[in-house]
Design an enzyme around this catalytic site. Structure first.
Site, mmCIF file in Angstrom:
data_model
loop_
_atom_site.group_PDB
_atom_site.id
_atom_site.type_symbol
_atom_site.label_atom_id
_atom_site.label_comp_id
_atom_site.label_asym_id
_atom_site.label_seq_id
_atom_site.Cartn_x
_atom_site.Cartn_y
_atom_site.Cartn_z
ATOM 1 N N LYS A 1 0.831 -1.194 0.000
ATOM 2 C CA LYS A 1 0.000 0.000 0.000
ATOM 3 C C LYS A 1 0.873 1.254 0.000
ATOM 4 O O LYS A 1 0.710 2.147 -0.847
ATOM 5 C CB LYS A 1 -0.928 0.022 1.219
ATOM 6 C CG LYS A 1 -1.845 1.231 1.261
ATOM 7 C CD LYS A 1 -2.663 1.288 2.536
ATOM 8 C CE LYS A 1 -1.832 1.826 3.683
ATOM 9 N NZ LYS A 1 -2.647 2.100 4.888
ATOM 10 N N ASP B 1 -6.193 0.794 0.508
ATOM 11 C CA ASP B 1 -6.373 1.102 1.917
ATOM 12 C C ASP B 1 -7.757 0.612 2.339
ATOM 13 O O ASP B 1 -8.428 -0.101 1.591
ATOM 14 C CB ASP B 1 -6.169 2.594 2.183
ATOM 15 C CG ASP B 1 -7.291 3.452 1.614
ATOM 16 O OD1 ASP B 1 -8.166 2.934 0.875
ATOM 17 O OD2 ASP B 1 -7.312 4.668 1.919
#
Length: 230
Positions: free
Chosen positions: A124, A142
């Site tokens: 991420k 996310d």
């Protein structure tokens, strides 16, 4: 290959979200790849607003990886304390900076494989840095992106890596970074984890999860946030 009707619906949703949020962007402030890497690490379990507030002081004291690698732990902790979990985050920043100096001459590498080998950096964070600091497309999964992808029936997966690949298969690679921004902005403002504002959602007609939140337009409008999480 994904179903063609799913691909069409997914791309239509993204087009509408792009029109709805023409200013969508990374809401963390940064001036260079190192700053973005650091503030993204700091953003865990806190808000972008809090990270942005400590950023000027942090980078005035430690403008690059070499400076931060040699920082006094207590001083870093004092600066970043408002972001929460400041002791663990300080440990991450010191190890991360030291690794950048030792492995990459103090520079942030523009490659996913190198980024995810750095302490405290997962896919991420790596995709945030690649997409926004280097212009290299990546899907940033996310909590908002994962939630919306499941509500839109783009995936049934909960593992972020699997979600990343399934979302990526629906869109041209060039769209991945902005797609992530569109989903994050929509997740923060309308498609909340609890009580989504379904009756005020611009993509409601294409959403299989329509009805999870209030569908009455007036009631839903009260749930819409004009900004991201404070």
């Amino acid at each position: 290959m994904p179903d063609t009707s799913l691909v069409r619906r997914a791309r239509k949703i993204d087009r509408v979200l792009a029109e709805t949020y023409p200013d969508a962007r990374c809401e963390l402030d940064f001036d260079n790849p190192f700053e973005l890497l650091v503030v993204t690490v700091l953003s865990a379990q806190t808000t972008d607003k809090r990270v942005n507030a400590v950023r000027p002081t942090l980078f005035a004291a430690y403008p690059d990886a070499r400076a931060m690698a040699g920082a006094e732990r207590e001083k870093v902790e004092q600066i970043i304390q408002p972001t929460g979990f400041f002791r663990a985050k300080t440990e991450s920043l010191l190890k991360l900076s030291q690794a950048l100096v030792e492995r990459h001459d103090g520079e942030v590498p523009p490659r996913l494989d190198d980024l995810v080998k750095l302490p405290g950096v997962g896919r991420k964070t790596a995709n945030v840095v690649l997409g926004n600091a280097f212009g290299i497309p990546g899907v940033t999964v996310d909590t908002h992106v994962g939630r919306l992808a499941r509500r839109f029936a783009w995936t049934e997966e909960s593992d972020p890596v699997k979600v990343e690949h399934e979302i990526g298969a629906l869109f041209p690679k060039r769209d991945w970074t902005m797609l992530s921004h569109h989903l994050i902005w929509h997740g923060r403002r309308v498609c909340h984890a609890r009580n989504p504002a379904c009756g005020a959602c611009p993509v409601a007609r294409w959403c299989p999860a329509y009805g999870e939140g209030p569908t009455d337009p007036a009631k839903a409008a009260t749930l819409v946030r004009t900004e991201g999480r404070a």
